[in-house]
Design an enzyme around this catalytic site. Sequence first.
Site, PDB file in Angstrom:
ATOM      1  N   ARG A  11      63.936   2.696 -75.272  1.00  0.00           N
ATOM      2  CA  ARG A  11      62.625   2.317 -74.752  1.00  0.00           C
ATOM      3  C   ARG A  11      62.750   1.522 -73.458  1.00  0.00           C
ATOM      4  O   ARG A  11      61.953   1.694 -72.527  1.00  0.00           O
ATOM      5  CB  ARG A  11      61.872   1.499 -75.809  1.00  0.00           C
ATOM      6  CG  ARG A  11      60.465   1.131 -75.395  1.00  0.00           C
ATOM      7  CD  ARG A  11      59.633   0.704 -76.599  1.00  0.00           C
ATOM      8  NE  ARG A  11      58.237   0.528 -76.216  1.00  0.00           N
ATOM      9  CZ  ARG A  11      57.620  -0.654 -76.194  1.00  0.00           C
ATOM     10  NH1 ARG A  11      58.282  -1.754 -76.536  1.00  0.00           N
ATOM     11  NH2 ARG A  11      56.363  -0.735 -75.837  1.00  0.00           N
ATOM     12  N   HIS A  22      60.969   2.434 -69.956  1.00  0.00           N
ATOM     13  CA  HIS A  22      60.087   1.490 -69.249  1.00  0.00           C
ATOM     14  C   HIS A  22      60.648   1.087 -67.889  1.00  0.00           C
ATOM     15  O   HIS A  22      59.905   0.626 -67.030  1.00  0.00           O
ATOM     16  CB  HIS A  22      59.821   0.264 -70.122  1.00  0.00           C
ATOM     17  CG  HIS A  22      58.820   0.526 -71.217  1.00  0.00           C
ATOM     18  ND1 HIS A  22      58.068  -0.468 -71.809  1.00  0.00           N
ATOM     19  CD2 HIS A  22      58.447   1.673 -71.815  1.00  0.00           C
ATOM     20  CE1 HIS A  22      57.282   0.067 -72.732  1.00  0.00           C
ATOM     21  NE2 HIS A  22      57.499   1.360 -72.765  1.00  0.00           N
ATOM     22  N   HIS A  60      60.511   8.570 -80.417  1.00  0.00           N
ATOM     23  CA  HIS A  60      59.969   7.815 -81.554  1.00  0.00           C
ATOM     24  C   HIS A  60      60.587   8.249 -82.885  1.00  0.00           C
ATOM     25  O   HIS A  60      60.137   7.795 -83.931  1.00  0.00           O
ATOM     26  CB  HIS A  60      58.446   7.930 -81.588  1.00  0.00           C
ATOM     27  CG  HIS A  60      57.769   7.139 -80.494  1.00  0.00           C
ATOM     28  ND1 HIS A  60      56.419   7.189 -80.252  1.00  0.00           N
ATOM     29  CD2 HIS A  60      58.269   6.274 -79.578  1.00  0.00           C
ATOM     30  CE1 HIS A  60      56.117   6.395 -79.229  1.00  0.00           C
ATOM     31  NE2 HIS A  60      57.229   5.835 -78.798  1.00  0.00           N
TER      32      HIS A  60
HETATM   33  C1  HEM Z   1      54.002   9.079 -74.813  1.00  0.00           C
HETATM   34  C2  HEM Z   1      53.586   7.841 -74.631  1.00  0.00           C
HETATM   35  C3  HEM Z   1      54.192   6.669 -75.352  1.00  0.00           C
HETATM   36  C4  HEM Z   1      53.493   5.654 -75.908  1.00  0.00           C
HETATM   37  C5  HEM Z   1      51.990   5.481 -75.903  1.00  0.00           C
HETATM   38  C6  HEM Z   1      54.450   4.771 -76.522  1.00  0.00           C
HETATM   39  C7  HEM Z   1      54.125   3.605 -77.176  1.00  0.00           C
HETATM   40  C8  HEM Z   1      55.018   2.844 -77.912  1.00  0.00           C
HETATM   41  C9  HEM Z   1      54.659   1.691 -78.672  1.00  0.00           C
HETATM   42  C10 HEM Z   1      53.262   1.094 -78.771  1.00  0.00           C
HETATM   43  C11 HEM Z   1      55.778   1.246 -79.289  1.00  0.00           C
HETATM   44  C12 HEM Z   1      55.891   0.046 -80.219  1.00  0.00           C
HETATM   45  C13 HEM Z   1      56.199  -1.203 -79.412  1.00  0.00           C
HETATM   46  C14 HEM Z   1      56.095  -2.472 -80.238  1.00  0.00           C
HETATM   47  O1  HEM Z   1      55.370  -2.471 -81.220  1.00  0.00           O
HETATM   48  O2  HEM Z   1      56.744  -3.471 -79.874  1.00  0.00           O
HETATM   49  C15 HEM Z   1      56.847   2.112 -78.905  1.00  0.00           C
HETATM   50  C16 HEM Z   1      58.150   1.987 -79.344  1.00  0.00           C
HETATM   51  C17 HEM Z   1      59.160   2.824 -78.952  1.00  0.00           C
HETATM   52  N1  HEM Z   1      59.096   3.784 -77.974  1.00  0.00           N
HETATM   53 FE1  HEM Z   1      57.418   4.559 -77.197  1.00  0.00          FE
HETATM   54  N2  HEM Z   1      55.700   5.272 -76.336  1.00  0.00           N
HETATM   55  C18 HEM Z   1      55.594   6.422 -75.615  1.00  0.00           C
HETATM   56  C19 HEM Z   1      56.643   7.202 -75.171  1.00  0.00           C
HETATM   57  C20 HEM Z   1      57.974   6.925 -75.378  1.00  0.00           C
HETATM   58  C21 HEM Z   1      59.073   7.602 -74.735  1.00  0.00           C
HETATM   59  C22 HEM Z   1      58.920   8.696 -73.678  1.00  0.00           C
HETATM   60  C23 HEM Z   1      60.211   7.060 -75.232  1.00  0.00           C
HETATM   61  C24 HEM Z   1      61.643   7.384 -74.913  1.00  0.00           C
HETATM   62  C25 HEM Z   1      62.067   8.548 -74.487  1.00  0.00           C
HETATM   63  C26 HEM Z   1      59.825   6.058 -76.193  1.00  0.00           C
HETATM   64  C27 HEM Z   1      60.699   5.323 -76.964  1.00  0.00           C
HETATM   65  C28 HEM Z   1      60.317   4.353 -77.853  1.00  0.00           C
HETATM   66  C29 HEM Z   1      61.223   3.769 -78.824  1.00  0.00           C
HETATM   67  C30 HEM Z   1      62.669   4.181 -79.051  1.00  0.00           C
HETATM   68  C31 HEM Z   1      60.504   2.788 -79.503  1.00  0.00           C
HETATM   69  C32 HEM Z   1      61.026   1.852 -80.598  1.00  0.00           C
HETATM   70  C33 HEM Z   1      61.609   0.609 -79.927  1.00  0.00           C
HETATM   71  C34 HEM Z   1      62.205  -0.400 -80.878  1.00  0.00           C
HETATM   72  O3  HEM Z   1      62.258  -0.204 -82.092  1.00  0.00           O
HETATM   73  O4  HEM Z   1      62.636  -1.454 -80.350  1.00  0.00           O
HETATM   74  N3  HEM Z   1      58.463   5.978 -76.230  1.00  0.00           N
HETATM   75  N4  HEM Z   1      56.361   3.079 -78.061  1.00  0.00           N
END
Ligand code: HEM
Length: 326
Positions: free
Chosen positions: A63, A67, A194
Amino acid sequence: MNRNASTRFVIPFICLLSLLAFGSSQLDYKFYDNSCPNLSKIIRYGVWSAIANETRIAASLLRLHFHDCFVNGCEGSILLDDSSNFKGEKNAFPNRNSVRGFEVIDAIKQNLEKACPSTVSCTDILTLATRDAVFLSGGPFWPVSLGRRDGLTASEASANTDLPSPFEPLENITAKFISKGLDVKDMVALSGGHTIGFAQCSTFKQRLFDFDGAGNPDPILDAALLGNLRGICPNQDNSDTNLAPFDSTSAKFDNSYFKSLANNSGLLQSDQALMGDNKTAAVVLNYSKFPFLFMRDFASSMVKMGNIAVLTGQDGEIRKNCRVVN
Ligand code: HEM
Ligand SMILES: *[C@@H]1O[C@H](CO)[C@@H](O)[C@H](O)[C@H]1NC(C)=O
Ligand SMILES: *[C@@H]1O[C@H](CO)[C@@H](O)[C@H](O)[C@H]1NC(C)=O
Ligand SMILES: *[C@@H]1O[C@H](CO)[C@@H](O)[C@H](O)[C@H]1NC(C)=O
Ligand SMILES: *[C@@H]1O[C@H](CO)[C@@H](O)[C@H](O)[C@H]1NC(C)=O
Ligand SMILES: *[C@@H]1O[C@H](CO)[C@@H](O)[C@H](O)[C@H]1NC(C)=O
Ligand SMILES: *[C@@H]1O[C@H](CO)[C@@H](O)[C@H](O)[C@H]1NC(C)=O
Protein backbone atom coordinates in the site's frame (compact mmCIF):
# COMPACT_ATOMS: atom_id res chain seq x y z
CA MET A 1 4.66 -19.81 2.26
CA ASN A 2 4.20 -22.21 -0.62
CA ARG A 3 6.34 -20.93 -3.43
CA ASN A 4 5.80 -23.76 -5.89
CA ALA A 5 2.73 -22.11 -7.29
CA SER A 6 4.63 -18.88 -7.83
CA THR A 7 7.80 -20.25 -9.36
CA ARG A 8 5.89 -22.21 -11.99
CA PHE A 9 4.93 -19.08 -13.83
CA VAL A 10 7.84 -16.85 -12.91
CA ILE A 11 10.11 -17.84 -15.77
CA PRO A 12 7.77 -17.44 -18.76
CA PHE A 13 6.41 -14.16 -17.48
CA ILE A 14 9.78 -12.63 -16.76
CA CYS A 15 10.28 -12.68 -20.53
CA LEU A 16 6.90 -11.11 -21.17
CA LEU A 17 7.28 -8.48 -18.49
CA SER A 18 10.79 -7.59 -19.58
CA LEU A 19 9.33 -6.58 -22.91
CA LEU A 20 6.55 -4.57 -21.30
CA ALA A 21 8.83 -2.71 -18.93
CA PHE A 22 11.46 -2.11 -21.56
CA GLY A 23 9.49 0.69 -23.13
CA SER A 24 9.67 2.80 -20.02
CA SER A 25 12.23 5.58 -20.08
CA GLN A 26 15.78 5.30 -18.82
CA LEU A 27 15.22 2.72 -16.12
CA ASP A 28 17.49 -0.30 -16.28
CA TYR A 29 17.47 -3.73 -14.64
CA LYS A 30 21.25 -3.56 -14.15
CA PHE A 31 21.28 0.01 -12.82
CA TYR A 32 22.96 -0.86 -9.49
CA ASP A 33 24.82 -4.00 -10.59
CA ASN A 34 28.22 -2.31 -10.27
CA SER A 35 27.45 0.39 -7.71
CA CYS A 36 25.60 -1.85 -5.24
CA PRO A 37 25.97 -5.53 -6.10
CA ASN A 38 24.38 -6.76 -2.86
CA LEU A 39 21.27 -4.62 -3.27
CA SER A 40 18.74 -7.37 -3.88
CA LYS A 41 20.10 -9.50 -1.02
CA ILE A 42 19.94 -6.60 1.43
CA ILE A 43 16.39 -5.72 0.45
CA ARG A 44 15.18 -9.31 0.46
CA TYR A 45 16.63 -9.82 3.93
CA GLY A 46 15.04 -6.62 5.23
CA VAL A 47 11.61 -7.58 3.91
CA TRP A 48 11.92 -11.19 4.99
CA SER A 49 12.80 -10.26 8.56
CA ALA A 50 10.02 -7.66 8.74
CA ILE A 51 7.47 -10.25 7.59
CA ALA A 52 8.87 -12.81 10.03
CA ASN A 53 8.19 -10.23 12.77
CA GLU A 54 4.72 -9.29 11.48
CA THR A 55 2.97 -10.89 8.52
CA ARG A 56 0.80 -7.87 7.80
CA ILE A 57 3.80 -5.69 6.98
CA ALA A 58 3.83 -7.19 3.46
CA ALA A 59 0.43 -5.63 2.81
CA SER A 60 1.49 -2.36 4.38
CA LEU A 61 4.53 -2.11 2.07
CA LEU A 62 2.37 -2.78 -0.98
CA ARG A 63 0.00 0.00 0.00
CA LEU A 64 2.88 2.37 0.77
CA HIS A 65 4.26 1.87 -2.75
CA PHE A 66 0.81 2.44 -4.29
CA HIS A 67 0.39 5.66 -2.29
CA ASP A 68 3.88 6.79 -3.33
CA CYS A 69 3.31 6.20 -7.04
CA PHE A 70 -0.17 7.77 -7.21
CA VAL A 71 0.99 11.09 -5.77
CA ASN A 72 3.33 12.87 -8.19
CA GLY A 73 4.79 9.55 -9.34
CA CYS A 74 7.06 6.99 -7.76
CA GLU A 75 9.57 9.42 -6.23
CA GLY A 76 9.44 8.59 -2.55
CA SER A 77 7.39 11.64 -1.57
CA ILE A 78 5.25 9.68 0.87
CA LEU A 79 8.39 8.81 2.84
CA LEU A 80 9.16 12.47 3.62
CA ASP A 81 8.28 13.91 7.01
CA ASP A 82 6.74 17.40 7.18
CA SER A 83 9.38 20.10 6.75
CA SER A 84 9.59 23.89 6.86
CA ASN A 85 9.19 23.95 3.05
CA PHE A 86 6.18 21.70 2.70
CA LYS A 87 3.51 19.74 4.51
CA GLY A 88 4.20 16.11 3.72
CA GLU A 89 1.82 13.36 2.70
CA LYS A 90 1.89 11.30 5.87
CA ASN A 91 -0.96 13.29 7.38
CA ALA A 92 -3.11 13.48 4.26
CA PHE A 93 -6.53 11.95 4.83
CA PRO A 94 -5.92 8.63 3.03
CA ASN A 95 -2.61 8.16 4.86
CA ARG A 96 -3.03 9.48 8.40
CA ASN A 97 -2.98 6.74 11.07
CA SER A 98 -3.21 4.26 8.26
CA VAL A 99 -0.15 3.90 6.01
CA ARG A 100 2.62 1.95 7.65
CA GLY A 101 5.97 0.35 6.86
CA PHE A 102 8.23 3.42 7.13
CA GLU A 103 10.49 1.71 9.68
CA VAL A 104 11.12 -1.18 7.30
CA ILE A 105 12.28 1.17 4.56
CA ASP A 106 14.44 3.09 7.10
CA ALA A 107 16.12 -0.12 8.28
CA ILE A 108 16.88 -1.27 4.73
CA LYS A 109 18.15 2.21 3.85
CA GLN A 110 20.51 2.15 6.84
CA ASN A 111 21.97 -1.17 5.74
CA LEU A 112 22.32 0.08 2.19
CA GLU A 113 24.06 3.26 3.30
CA LYS A 114 26.68 1.01 4.94
CA ALA A 115 27.10 -1.21 1.87
CA CYS A 116 26.87 1.49 -0.82
CA PRO A 117 26.50 5.04 0.53
CA SER A 118 24.38 7.62 -1.32
CA THR A 119 23.71 5.22 -4.16
CA VAL A 120 20.23 3.66 -3.99
CA SER A 121 17.13 5.86 -4.03
CA CYS A 122 14.43 5.44 -1.42
CA THR A 123 11.78 5.00 -4.09
CA ASP A 124 13.74 2.15 -5.72
CA ILE A 125 14.04 0.56 -2.28
CA LEU A 126 10.27 0.79 -1.81
CA THR A 127 9.60 -0.58 -5.30
CA LEU A 128 11.87 -3.59 -4.78
CA ALA A 129 10.69 -4.17 -1.21
CA THR A 130 7.09 -4.27 -2.45
CA ARG A 131 7.95 -6.81 -5.15
CA ASP A 132 9.65 -9.01 -2.54
CA ALA A 133 6.80 -8.59 -0.04
CA VAL A 134 4.24 -9.79 -2.59
CA PHE A 135 6.40 -12.74 -3.61
CA LEU A 136 7.09 -13.76 -0.01
CA SER A 137 3.31 -13.68 0.60
CA GLY A 138 2.75 -16.24 -2.15
CA GLY A 139 2.19 -13.83 -5.01
CA PRO A 140 3.92 -13.47 -8.36
CA PHE A 141 7.47 -12.29 -8.96
CA TRP A 142 8.36 -9.67 -11.55
CA PRO A 143 11.55 -7.96 -12.63
CA VAL A 144 11.93 -4.34 -11.49
CA SER A 145 13.83 -1.91 -13.65
CA LEU A 146 15.79 0.58 -11.55
CA GLY A 147 17.21 4.07 -11.48
CA ARG A 148 14.26 6.02 -10.06
CA ARG A 149 15.42 9.08 -8.14
CA ASP A 150 13.95 10.66 -5.04
CA GLY A 151 11.80 13.78 -5.25
CA LEU A 152 12.65 17.02 -3.50
CA THR A 153 9.19 17.78 -2.20
CA ALA A 154 5.89 16.26 -1.13
CA SER A 155 2.28 17.38 -1.42
CA GLU A 156 -0.41 16.81 1.14
CA ALA A 157 -2.92 18.39 -1.23
CA SER A 158 -2.11 16.00 -4.09
CA ALA A 159 -2.34 13.05 -1.73
CA ASN A 160 -5.83 14.19 -0.77
CA THR A 161 -7.02 14.62 -4.35
CA ASP A 162 -5.22 11.82 -6.23
CA LEU A 163 -5.59 8.80 -3.95
CA PRO A 164 -8.86 6.89 -4.27
CA SER A 165 -11.33 6.91 -1.41
CA PRO A 166 -13.41 3.88 -0.41
CA PHE A 167 -16.44 6.17 -0.28
CA GLU A 168 -16.36 7.50 -3.82
CA PRO A 169 -18.16 5.91 -6.77
CA LEU A 170 -16.41 3.52 -9.15
CA GLU A 171 -16.49 6.09 -11.97
CA ASN A 172 -14.44 8.49 -9.86
CA ILE A 173 -11.94 5.81 -8.86
CA THR A 174 -11.65 4.72 -12.48
CA ALA A 175 -10.91 8.31 -13.49
CA LYS A 176 -8.08 8.45 -10.98
CA PHE A 177 -6.46 5.32 -12.41
CA ILE A 178 -6.89 6.57 -15.98
CA SER A 179 -5.27 9.87 -15.02
CA LYS A 180 -2.19 7.92 -13.92
CA GLY A 181 -1.92 6.14 -17.27
CA LEU A 182 -3.52 2.92 -16.00
CA ASP A 183 -6.60 1.32 -17.55
CA VAL A 184 -9.69 -0.44 -16.21
CA LYS A 185 -8.05 -3.86 -16.29
CA ASP A 186 -5.05 -2.48 -14.36
CA MET A 187 -7.47 -1.04 -11.81
CA VAL A 188 -9.20 -4.38 -11.25
CA ALA A 189 -5.94 -6.34 -11.16
CA LEU A 190 -4.30 -3.88 -8.75
CA SER A 191 -7.39 -3.84 -6.55
CA GLY A 192 -6.45 -7.49 -6.03
CA GLY A 193 -3.74 -6.07 -3.74
CA HIS A 194 -6.56 -6.25 -1.20
CA THR A 195 -5.98 -10.01 -1.11
CA ILE A 196 -3.56 -9.24 1.73
CA GLY A 197 -3.92 -6.96 4.70
CA PHE A 198 -6.58 -5.27 6.78
CA ALA A 199 -8.86 -2.27 6.89
CA GLN A 200 -9.98 -0.26 9.90
CA CYS A 201 -13.67 -0.35 10.76
CA SER A 202 -14.04 3.37 9.99
CA THR A 203 -13.48 2.60 6.31
CA PHE A 204 -16.55 0.35 5.94
CA LYS A 205 -18.65 0.71 9.10
CA GLN A 206 -21.44 2.66 7.47
CA ARG A 207 -22.14 -0.45 5.38
CA LEU A 208 -22.87 -2.38 8.58
CA PHE A 209 -25.24 -0.07 10.40
CA ASP A 210 -26.48 2.86 8.39
CA PHE A 211 -25.92 2.48 4.70
CA ASP A 212 -29.09 4.30 3.65
CA GLY A 213 -29.41 6.90 6.39
CA ALA A 214 -32.34 4.92 7.80
CA GLY A 215 -30.39 2.47 9.94
CA ASN A 216 -30.12 -0.37 7.44
CA PRO A 217 -26.98 -2.22 6.31
CA ASP A 218 -25.77 -2.39 2.73
CA PRO A 219 -28.30 -4.78 1.15
CA ILE A 220 -25.61 -6.33 -1.08
CA LEU A 221 -23.34 -7.40 1.80
CA ASP A 222 -23.47 -11.13 2.50
CA ALA A 223 -25.51 -11.76 5.68
CA ALA A 224 -22.95 -14.04 7.37
CA LEU A 225 -20.13 -11.59 6.70
CA LEU A 226 -22.32 -8.76 7.98
CA GLY A 227 -22.68 -10.63 11.27
CA ASN A 228 -18.92 -11.24 11.54
CA LEU A 229 -18.07 -7.65 10.77
CA ARG A 230 -20.57 -6.32 13.30
CA GLY A 231 -18.72 -8.47 15.84
CA ILE A 232 -15.39 -6.86 14.93
CA CYS A 233 -16.84 -3.36 14.59
CA PRO A 234 -19.55 -2.71 17.20
CA ASN A 235 -21.67 0.34 16.47
CA GLN A 236 -19.74 2.79 18.62
CA ASP A 237 -16.89 5.21 17.92
CA ASN A 238 -14.29 3.28 19.87
CA SER A 239 -14.38 0.47 17.33
CA ASP A 240 -13.21 2.74 14.49
CA THR A 241 -9.61 1.53 14.55
CA ASN A 242 -10.38 -2.18 14.93
CA LEU A 243 -9.15 -4.24 12.01
CA ALA A 244 -10.94 -6.59 9.63
CA PRO A 245 -9.21 -8.71 6.97
CA PHE A 246 -10.03 -7.92 3.34
CA ASP A 247 -10.61 -11.61 2.60
CA SER A 248 -10.57 -14.91 4.47
CA THR A 249 -6.85 -15.52 3.69
CA SER A 250 -5.42 -12.08 4.49
CA ALA A 251 -1.81 -13.29 4.87
CA LYS A 252 -1.78 -15.13 1.56
CA PHE A 253 -1.52 -13.48 -1.82
CA ASP A 254 -4.12 -15.48 -3.77
CA ASN A 255 -7.29 -14.80 -5.74
CA SER A 256 -9.72 -15.20 -2.87
CA TYR A 257 -10.34 -11.43 -2.86
CA PHE A 258 -12.05 -11.89 -6.23
CA LYS A 259 -13.92 -14.97 -5.08
CA SER A 260 -15.23 -12.90 -2.19
CA LEU A 261 -16.41 -10.12 -4.49
CA ALA A 262 -18.20 -12.74 -6.59
CA ASN A 263 -20.26 -13.80 -3.57
CA ASN A 264 -21.00 -10.33 -2.21
CA SER A 265 -18.31 -10.52 0.45
CA GLY A 266 -16.20 -7.51 -0.50
CA LEU A 267 -15.12 -5.47 2.53
CA LEU A 268 -15.11 -1.89 1.27
CA GLN A 269 -17.98 -0.39 -0.67
CA SER A 270 -15.40 0.40 -3.37
CA ASP A 271 -14.31 -3.26 -3.48
CA GLN A 272 -17.84 -4.54 -3.99
CA ALA A 273 -18.49 -1.80 -6.57
CA LEU A 274 -16.21 -3.69 -8.96
CA MET A 275 -19.09 -6.17 -9.28
CA GLY A 276 -21.63 -3.44 -9.96
CA ASP A 277 -20.32 -2.61 -13.41
CA ASN A 278 -20.45 -5.10 -16.29
CA LYS A 279 -16.97 -4.41 -17.54
CA THR A 280 -15.14 -4.61 -14.23
CA ALA A 281 -17.33 -7.52 -13.05
CA ALA A 282 -16.27 -9.59 -16.06
CA VAL A 283 -12.62 -9.10 -15.12
CA VAL A 284 -13.33 -9.90 -11.45
CA LEU A 285 -15.05 -13.15 -12.43
CA ASN A 286 -12.16 -14.04 -14.72
CA TYR A 287 -9.67 -13.59 -11.85
CA SER A 288 -11.93 -15.47 -9.42
CA LYS A 289 -11.80 -18.48 -11.73
CA PHE A 290 -8.23 -18.30 -13.00
CA PRO A 291 -5.70 -17.53 -10.25
CA PHE A 292 -2.70 -17.58 -12.59
CA LEU A 293 -4.37 -15.06 -14.88
CA PHE A 294 -4.68 -12.75 -11.88
CA MET A 295 -1.06 -13.35 -10.85
CA ARG A 296 0.17 -12.56 -14.34
CA ASP A 297 -1.97 -9.45 -14.78
CA PHE A 298 -1.18 -8.18 -11.29
CA ALA A 299 2.55 -8.45 -12.01
CA SER A 300 2.29 -6.58 -15.29
CA SER A 301 0.09 -3.86 -13.75
CA MET A 302 2.56 -3.49 -10.87
CA VAL A 303 5.32 -2.87 -13.41
CA LYS A 304 3.16 -0.14 -14.97
CA MET A 305 2.32 1.39 -11.60
CA GLY A 306 5.98 1.33 -10.56
CA ASN A 307 6.90 3.38 -13.61
CA ILE A 308 4.44 6.24 -13.10
CA ALA A 309 6.18 9.61 -13.52
CA VAL A 310 9.58 8.45 -12.32
CA LEU A 311 12.52 10.87 -11.99
CA THR A 312 15.72 9.78 -13.74
CA GLY A 313 19.08 11.15 -14.84
CA GLN A 314 19.89 14.39 -13.05
CA ASP A 315 16.35 14.97 -11.73
CA GLY A 316 15.72 14.65 -8.02
CA GLU A 317 18.41 13.17 -5.81
CA ILE A 318 19.53 10.08 -3.90
CA ARG A 319 18.35 10.78 -0.37
CA LYS A 320 20.63 9.78 2.49
CA ASN A 321 17.69 9.54 4.88
CA CYS A 322 14.36 8.61 3.33
CA ARG A 323 12.48 10.96 5.67
CA VAL A 324 14.25 14.18 4.68
CA VAL A 325 15.50 15.89 1.55
CA ASN A 326 19.32 16.09 1.59
C1 HEM B 1 -9.09 1.01 -6.04
C2 HEM B 1 -9.08 1.94 -5.10
C3 HEM B 1 -8.60 1.67 -3.70
C4 HEM B 1 -9.21 2.09 -2.57
C5 HEM B 1 -10.48 2.92 -2.48
C6 HEM B 1 -8.45 1.59 -1.46
C7 HEM B 1 -8.74 1.82 -0.14
C8 HEM B 1 -8.11 1.20 0.93
C9 HEM B 1 -8.49 1.37 2.29
C10 HEM B 1 -9.61 2.27 2.80
C11 HEM B 1 -7.68 0.58 3.04
C12 HEM B 1 -7.71 0.41 4.55
C13 HEM B 1 -6.80 1.44 5.20
C14 HEM B 1 -6.96 1.49 6.71
O1 HEM B 1 -8.02 1.13 7.20
O2 HEM B 1 -6.01 1.91 7.39
C15 HEM B 1 -6.79 -0.08 2.14
C16 HEM B 1 -5.82 -0.98 2.53
C17 HEM B 1 -4.97 -1.59 1.65
N1 HEM B 1 -4.82 -1.30 0.31
FE1 HEM B 1 -6.11 -0.27 -0.82
N2 HEM B 1 -7.40 0.87 -1.94
C18 HEM B 1 -7.44 0.90 -3.30
C19 HEM B 1 -6.51 0.34 -4.16
C20 HEM B 1 -5.38 -0.34 -3.76
C21 HEM B 1 -4.31 -0.74 -4.63
C22 HEM B 1 -4.23 -0.41 -6.13
C23 HEM B 1 -3.41 -1.40 -3.87
C24 HEM B 1 -2.10 -2.03 -4.26
C25 HEM B 1 -1.82 -2.48 -5.46
C26 HEM B 1 -3.93 -1.44 -2.53
C27 HEM B 1 -3.34 -2.08 -1.46
C28 HEM B 1 -3.83 -2.09 -0.19
C29 HEM B 1 -3.34 -2.97 0.85
C30 HEM B 1 -2.28 -4.04 0.68
C31 HEM B 1 -4.03 -2.64 2.02
C32 HEM B 1 -3.84 -3.25 3.41
C33 HEM B 1 -2.75 -2.46 4.13
C34 HEM B 1 -2.41 -2.98 5.51
O3 HEM B 1 -2.94 -3.98 5.99
O4 HEM B 1 -1.56 -2.30 6.15
N3 HEM B 1 -5.11 -0.76 -2.49
N4 HEM B 1 -7.07 0.32 0.86
C1 LIG C 1 7.57 -5.95 14.88
O1 LIG C 1 6.18 -5.74 14.68
C2 LIG C 1 5.57 -4.88 15.62
C3 LIG C 1 4.09 -4.81 15.31
O2 LIG C 1 3.52 -6.08 15.35
C4 LIG C 1 6.21 -3.51 15.55
O3 LIG C 1 5.63 -2.66 16.53
C5 LIG C 1 7.70 -3.62 15.79
O4 LIG C 1 8.29 -2.37 15.56
C6 LIG C 1 8.30 -4.63 14.80
N1 LIG C 1 9.70 -4.83 15.15
C7 LIG C 1 10.64 -4.91 14.20
C8 LIG C 1 12.03 -5.11 14.68
O5 LIG C 1 10.41 -4.82 13.03
C1 LIG D 1 28.41 -8.40 -0.52
O1 LIG D 1 28.16 -9.33 0.52
C2 LIG D 1 29.18 -10.26 0.72
C3 LIG D 1 28.75 -11.19 1.83
O2 LIG D 1 27.47 -11.67 1.57
C4 LIG D 1 30.45 -9.53 1.14
O3 LIG D 1 31.50 -10.45 1.28
C5 LIG D 1 30.81 -8.50 0.08
O4 LIG D 1 31.91 -7.73 0.53
C6 LIG D 1 29.65 -7.59 -0.20
N1 LIG D 1 29.99 -6.71 -1.32
C7 LIG D 1 29.85 -5.41 -1.25
C8 LIG D 1 30.28 -4.64 -2.45
O5 LIG D 1 29.36 -4.83 -0.29
C1 LIG E 1 -16.99 12.24 -8.37
O1 LIG E 1 -16.47 13.05 -9.42
C2 LIG E 1 -17.33 14.12 -9.78
C3 LIG E 1 -16.75 14.76 -11.01
O2 LIG E 1 -15.40 15.05 -10.85
C4 LIG E 1 -17.43 15.07 -8.61
O3 LIG E 1 -18.27 16.15 -8.92
C5 LIG E 1 -18.00 14.32 -7.40
O4 LIG E 1 -18.00 15.16 -6.27
C6 LIG E 1 -17.17 13.07 -7.11
N1 LIG E 1 -17.86 12.30 -6.09
C7 LIG E 1 -17.28 11.95 -4.96
C8 LIG E 1 -18.13 11.21 -3.98
O5 LIG E 1 -16.11 12.19 -4.72
C1 LIG F 1 -17.35 -16.26 -0.40
O1 LIG F 1 -16.07 -16.57 -0.95
C2 LIG F 1 -15.03 -16.59 -0.01
C3 LIG F 1 -13.75 -16.81 -0.78
O2 LIG F 1 -13.80 -17.98 -1.52
C4 LIG F 1 -15.29 -17.67 1.03
O3 LIG F 1 -14.27 -17.66 2.00
C5 LIG F 1 -16.62 -17.39 1.69
O4 LIG F 1 -16.92 -18.45 2.58
C6 LIG F 1 -17.72 -17.29 0.66
N1 LIG F 1 -18.94 -16.87 1.32
C7 LIG F 1 -20.11 -17.42 1.05
C8 LIG F 1 -21.27 -16.87 1.79
O5 LIG F 1 -20.22 -18.31 0.21
C1 LIG G 1 -25.06 -5.27 -17.80
O1 LIG G 1 -25.51 -6.61 -17.84
C2 LIG G 1 -26.88 -6.75 -17.56
C3 LIG G 1 -27.22 -8.23 -17.43
O2 LIG G 1 -26.34 -9.02 -18.19
C4 LIG G 1 -27.69 -6.08 -18.65
O3 LIG G 1 -29.08 -6.19 -18.39
C5 LIG G 1 -27.29 -4.59 -18.69
O4 LIG G 1 -27.94 -3.96 -19.78
C6 LIG G 1 -25.78 -4.45 -18.84
N1 LIG G 1 -25.47 -3.04 -18.70
C7 LIG G 1 -24.62 -2.43 -19.49
C8 LIG G 1 -24.38 -1.00 -19.20
O5 LIG G 1 -24.05 -3.00 -20.39
C1 LIG H 1 -10.61 -13.43 -19.41
O1 LIG H 1 -9.33 -14.02 -19.61
C2 LIG H 1 -9.06 -14.41 -20.93
C3 LIG H 1 -7.67 -15.00 -20.96
O2 LIG H 1 -7.63 -16.17 -20.21
C4 LIG H 1 -9.14 -13.24 -21.88
O3 LIG H 1 -8.95 -13.68 -23.20
C5 LIG H 1 -10.46 -12.55 -21.72
O4 LIG H 1 -10.46 -11.38 -22.51
C6 LIG H 1 -10.69 -12.19 -20.28
N1 LIG H 1 -11.97 -11.55 -20.14
C7 LIG H 1 -12.10 -10.43 -19.45
C8 LIG H 1 -13.47 -9.85 -19.41
O5 LIG H 1 -11.17 -9.90 -18.88
